[in-house]
Design a protein around this motif. Structure first.
Motif, PDB file in Angstrom:
ATOM      1  N   VAL A 138      -8.148  10.644   1.486  1.00 32.69           N
ATOM      2  CA  VAL A 138      -7.446  10.915   0.229  1.00 32.69           C
ATOM      3  C   VAL A 138      -7.711   9.778  -0.737  1.00 32.69           C
ATOM      4  CG1 VAL A 138      -5.182  11.184  -0.888  1.00 32.69           C
ATOM      5  CG2 VAL A 138      -5.662  12.397   1.248  1.00 32.69           C
ATOM      6  N   MET A 139      -7.909  10.177  -1.993  1.00 32.46           N
ATOM      7  CA  MET A 139      -8.105   9.218  -3.070  1.00 32.46           C
ATOM      8  C   MET A 139      -6.911   9.313  -4.009  1.00 32.46           C
ATOM      9  SD  MET A 139     -11.534   9.030  -5.235  1.00 32.46           S
ATOM     10  CE  MET A 139     -11.605   7.749  -6.457  1.00 32.46           C
ATOM     11  N   GLY A 140      -6.482   8.177  -4.515  1.00 30.28           N
ATOM     12  CA  GLY A 140      -5.357   8.191  -5.433  1.00 30.28           C
ATOM     13  C   GLY A 140      -5.492   7.080  -6.454  1.00 30.28           C
ATOM     14  N   SER A 141      -4.508   6.980  -7.336  1.00 31.47           N
ATOM     15  CA  SER A 141      -4.503   5.884  -8.309  1.00 31.47           C
ATOM     16  C   SER A 141      -3.248   5.051  -8.094  1.00 31.47           C
ATOM     17  CB  SER A 141      -4.550   6.424  -9.731  1.00 31.47           C
ATOM     18  OG  SER A 141      -3.362   7.131 -10.001  1.00 31.47           O
ATOM     19  N   ALA A 142      -3.348   3.772  -8.421  1.00 28.90           N
ATOM     20  CA  ALA A 142      -2.278   2.842  -8.067  1.00 28.90           C
ATOM     21  C   ALA A 142      -1.448   2.390  -9.261  1.00 28.90           C
ATOM     22  CB  ALA A 142      -2.863   1.617  -7.384  1.00 28.90           C
ATOM     23  N   ARG A 143      -1.922   2.564 -10.457  1.00 24.35           N
ATOM     24  CA  ARG A 143      -1.202   2.075 -11.628  1.00 24.35           C
ATOM     25  C   ARG A 143      -0.034   3.001 -11.956  1.00 24.35           C
ATOM     26  NH1 ARG A 143      -2.301  -3.108 -11.849  1.00 24.35           N
ATOM     27  NH2 ARG A 143      -4.447  -3.612 -12.312  1.00 24.35           N
ATOM     28  N   PRO A 144       1.046   2.548 -12.607  1.00 26.20           N
ATOM     29  CA  PRO A 144       1.207   1.260 -13.273  1.00 26.20           C
ATOM     30  C   PRO A 144       1.817   0.154 -12.401  1.00 26.20           C
ATOM     31  CG  PRO A 144       3.000   2.685 -13.897  1.00 26.20           C
ATOM     32  CD  PRO A 144       2.105   3.495 -12.992  1.00 26.20           C
ATOM     33  N   HIS A 145       2.527   0.504 -11.312  1.00 23.36           N
ATOM     34  CA  HIS A 145       3.279  -0.552 -10.616  1.00 23.36           C
ATOM     35  C   HIS A 145       2.557  -1.081  -9.382  1.00 23.36           C
ATOM     36  CE1 HIS A 145       6.732   0.120 -13.171  1.00 23.36           C
ATOM     37  NE2 HIS A 145       6.667   1.412 -12.901  1.00 23.36           N
TER      38      HIS A 145
END
Ligand code: ADP
Ligand code: MG
Length: 310
Positions: A138-145
């Motif tokens: 699985v790929m995800g995004s980590a922003r904003p926190h």
């Protein structure tokens, strides 16, 4: 960890390095973190589930297996404070019934993917004479926190978990609820110093936070939230319910370290509909300890190690 699975992973990490260039976190956390030049952090995680080890196809059926194999990776994205975006499913199907098992797996994955707004974006399909093996990336995004690493816990921090623990083998292990929204809600309220999802058991997974952060901790036996399943497993096998809660694993709750003041904020009321629990404190002295009354003992990591078995 001195032996077994974690020793091998340590060796691989020393051989391969723990990150270089755009890979700001390589081997060693719940996800790898890849930072692009615009400062976006991408998260990537992969997990392999095998018939006879993580599930029993004949007992559980392919739909439950499909669900679980995606859920465990979503849980790793949650553990970084990220939002999952895309999934890739690689399957080794038993030749006999390959078609129906393959369909069943996907039928189990898709409703979960939809609920978490994740797109099944690729994979690989094989058939062989061996048992079913499923690997989901699985790929995800980590922003904003985010990303929240295992390595940021500080002496004095409170240790918080997102739900009761233990006894998952009674059935919960097949349909975990990845705490993605819970993590995002927590991060919107307070800074989180370190976080992990409980896959191998609290004693092991909290141990990973302690190792990565170079600290120790004491768990308060009375404060550990014990799942009803841990109590029923305890009645069945005679092991104390607390022992189940500390070591069973596959809870897929989150374990995090925050300042004591922030822990008070997090436990003042439900967060994303869930009651959070403070079960101990991070300390400067290395090692994991358990306080029962006024007796403090060393707590060995007895969670799951794939080389040892349970
Ligand atoms: P989790 O329980 O969160 O899935 P693991 O204990 O499986 O984490 O893995 C710990 C870390 O080691 C992760 O960063 C994972 O990507 C890495 N890892 C595990 N096995 C390998 C391998 N064979 N090669 C490279 N990295 C690995
Ligand atoms: Mg994990």
């Amino acid at each position: 960890m001195s032996a077994g699975e974690f020793a091998l992973i340590d060796w691989i990490r020393r051989r391969a390095g723990a990150g270089a260039g755009a890979v700001i976190e390589g081997i060693g956390d719940d996800c790898a973190v890849i930072r692009n030049r615009r400062g976006t952090d991408w998260l990537v995680t992969t997990d392999m589930l095998m018939d006879g080890r993580h599930f029993r196809l004949d007992r559980d059926g392919p739909t439950a297996v499909g669900y679980k194999s995606l859920a465990v990776s979503l849980s790793d994205i949650a553990a970084m404070g990220g939002r999952p975006l895309a999934a890739f499913a690689a399957v080794a199907l038993p030749k006999l019934h390959a078609e129906s098992i393959g369909r069943g797996l996907i039928e189990g994955m898709l409703p979960l993917a939809e609920a978490y707004r994740v797109t099944l974006a690729g994979g690989d399909t094989n058939a062989w004479d061996g048992p079913l093996v499923v690997s989901v990336t699985v790929m995800g995004s980590a922003r904003p926190h985010g990303p929240i690493l295992r390595s940021g816990a500080q002496a004095g921090d409170a240790i918080v978990v997102t739900g009761p623990l233990g006894g998952s083998l009674a059935g919960r292990h097949l349909h975990p609820c990845p705490r993605v929204e819970e993590a995002l809600a927590i991060l919107a309220l307070v800074p989180v110093h370190a976080m992990i999802d409980i896959s191998d058991g609290l004693s092991s997974d909290l141990g990973h936070i302690l190792d990565a952060s170079g600290v120790g901790a004491t768990i308060d036996a009375d404060a550990v939230p014990i799942h009803e399943d841990a109590r029923s497993e305890s009645r069945r096998d005679g092991r104390p319910a607390l022992d189940h809660a500390l070591n069973d694993g596959e809870d897929f709750e989150l374990c995090l370290a925050v300042s004591p003041a922030d822990a008070t904020r997090l436990t003042a009321g439900p967060v994303a509909g869930r009651t959070l629990h403070v079960l101990g404190r991070i300390e400067a002295e290395p090692g994991l300890r358990l306080r029962e009354g006024d007796r403090v003992t060393l707590l060995p990591a007895r969670g799951f190690d794939h080389f040892r078995g349970a």
